[in-house]
Enzyme design. Structure first.
Site, mmCIF file in Angstrom:
data_model
loop_
_atom_site.group_PDB
_atom_site.id
_atom_site.type_symbol
_atom_site.label_atom_id
_atom_site.label_comp_id
_atom_site.label_asym_id
_atom_site.label_seq_id
_atom_site.Cartn_x
_atom_site.Cartn_y
_atom_site.Cartn_z
ATOM 1 N N MET A 1 12.346 101.227 -127.699
ATOM 2 C CA MET A 1 13.680 100.786 -127.377
ATOM 3 C C MET A 1 13.904 99.372 -127.903
ATOM 4 O O MET A 1 13.352 98.430 -127.354
ATOM 5 C CB MET A 1 13.886 100.772 -125.864
ATOM 6 C CG MET A 1 14.062 102.105 -125.263
ATOM 7 S SD MET A 1 14.750 101.921 -123.631
ATOM 8 C CE MET A 1 13.628 102.919 -122.735
ATOM 9 N N PRO A 2 14.681 99.236 -128.942
ATOM 10 C CA PRO A 2 14.949 97.899 -129.471
ATOM 11 C C PRO A 2 15.832 97.070 -128.542
ATOM 12 O O PRO A 2 16.792 97.565 -127.973
ATOM 13 C CB PRO A 2 15.684 98.159 -130.781
ATOM 14 C CG PRO A 2 15.423 99.577 -131.115
ATOM 15 C CD PRO A 2 15.196 100.271 -129.820
ATOM 16 N N LEU A 3 15.459 95.829 -128.408
ATOM 17 C CA LEU A 3 16.280 94.833 -127.727
ATOM 18 C C LEU A 3 16.538 93.737 -128.745
ATOM 19 O O LEU A 3 15.608 93.084 -129.225
ATOM 20 C CB LEU A 3 15.568 94.244 -126.505
ATOM 21 C CG LEU A 3 16.228 93.009 -125.889
ATOM 22 C CD1 LEU A 3 17.615 93.350 -125.353
ATOM 23 C CD2 LEU A 3 15.358 92.424 -124.801
ATOM 24 N N ALA A 34 16.022 103.554 -134.850
ATOM 25 C CA ALA A 34 16.349 103.438 -133.422
ATOM 26 C C ALA A 34 17.553 104.306 -133.084
ATOM 27 O O ALA A 34 18.502 104.409 -133.859
ATOM 28 C CB ALA A 34 16.638 101.983 -133.071
ATOM 29 N N THR A 40 19.717 97.952 -127.270
ATOM 30 C CA THR A 40 20.470 96.972 -126.495
ATOM 31 C C THR A 40 20.668 95.726 -127.343
ATOM 32 O O THR A 40 19.721 95.241 -127.965
ATOM 33 C CB THR A 40 19.715 96.598 -125.202
ATOM 34 O OG1 THR A 40 19.538 97.782 -124.423
ATOM 35 C CG2 THR A 40 20.472 95.555 -124.398
#
Length: 83
Positions: A1-3, A34, A40
């Site tokens: 999960m990329p932030l 992603a 996010t």
């Protein structure tokens, strides 16, 4: 999960910020595969007085650039009473 956490100087329009969010989402999708629902993006807008580089704030650099870009003011020549 990329932030993706971005700090940027304040002053952009809501439309510009929205485009930045979209571009960051696209970059995450294209570069690392992603999924949009797992990505996010946080954008932190900072006052230009709270961000410095080389001991000069962005506000100070902007002010200096404005002063250099402003054309010099010229006053009308003063005439002597004899003229």
């Amino acid at each position: 999960m990329p932030l993706i956490d971005v700090s940027i100087a304040e002053g952009r329009s809501p439309e510009q910020l929205r485009e930045l969010v979209s571009a960051l989402h696209r970059a995450a999708e294209e570069s690392v595969g992603a999924l949009p629902e797992n990505t996010t993006v946080i954008i932190r807008e900072l006052p230009t007085t709270h961000w410095s580089k080389a001991n000069q704030t962005i506000a100070e650099r902007q002010q200096a650039a404005s002063a250099q870009a402003a054309p010099p003011t010229r006053e009308a020549p003063v005439k002597s009473p004899a003229e």
